[in-house]
Design a protein around this motif. Sequence first.
Motif, PDB file in Angstrom:
ATOM      1  N   ARG A 175      60.629   7.172 -52.055  1.00  0.00           N
ATOM      2  CA  ARG A 175      59.431   7.701 -51.400  1.00  0.00           C
ATOM      3  C   ARG A 175      59.775   8.569 -50.192  1.00  0.00           C
ATOM      4  O   ARG A 175      59.210   9.648 -50.024  1.00  0.00           O
ATOM      5  N   HIS A 215      60.401  12.098 -51.736  1.00  0.00           N
ATOM      6  CA  HIS A 215      58.961  12.361 -51.747  1.00  0.00           C
ATOM      7  C   HIS A 215      58.316  12.014 -53.094  1.00  0.00           C
ATOM      8  O   HIS A 215      57.476  12.748 -53.610  1.00  0.00           O
ATOM      9  N   SER A 219      56.129   9.454 -55.633  1.00  0.00           N
ATOM     10  CA  SER A 219      54.993   8.533 -55.520  1.00  0.00           C
ATOM     11  C   SER A 219      54.790   7.856 -56.869  1.00  0.00           C
ATOM     12  O   SER A 219      55.225   8.344 -57.919  1.00  0.00           O
ATOM     13  N   GLU A 277      48.992   7.523 -57.568  1.00  0.00           N
ATOM     14  CA  GLU A 277      48.912   7.571 -56.107  1.00  0.00           C
ATOM     15  C   GLU A 277      48.748   9.013 -55.641  1.00  0.00           C
ATOM     16  O   GLU A 277      49.227   9.946 -56.269  1.00  0.00           O
ATOM     17  N   GLU A 292      49.474  11.534 -52.433  1.00  0.00           N
ATOM     18  CA  GLU A 292      50.319  11.606 -51.247  1.00  0.00           C
ATOM     19  C   GLU A 292      49.669  12.517 -50.224  1.00  0.00           C
ATOM     20  O   GLU A 292      49.239  13.626 -50.545  1.00  0.00           O
TER      21      GLU A 292
END
Length: 98
Positions: free
Chosen positions: A80, A84, A86, A90, A92
């Motif tokens: 995460r 980056h 997810s 989800e 972000e």
Amino acid sequence: MSDLIHKIKLKKEILFVILGGTALVCWFLGSSFISLVHNKLEFKRLSRLSAQLDQEHEQLVQKLELLKKQDPVYLERVARVQYHMSAPGEKEFRFQTK
């Protein structure tokens, strides 16, 4: 009067010898003293850097151990934060900081 002049000349000669000797010692040892001070400061700087690098090494070894164990909580956090990623479904949100 001659005795007074003799004492003054003697004091001047002693002062001249002392100042000359001091100048001579400073001339011969000056560069060595400056080098000694420089080396001492450099040693302190390198000691601090060594301690900082030892601490960084220890942190990296701990991270490596967590990766080798394949700790799911740690792997999720790395995915995460560093990549980056997810989870499916989800959203972000990214906020810019000044």
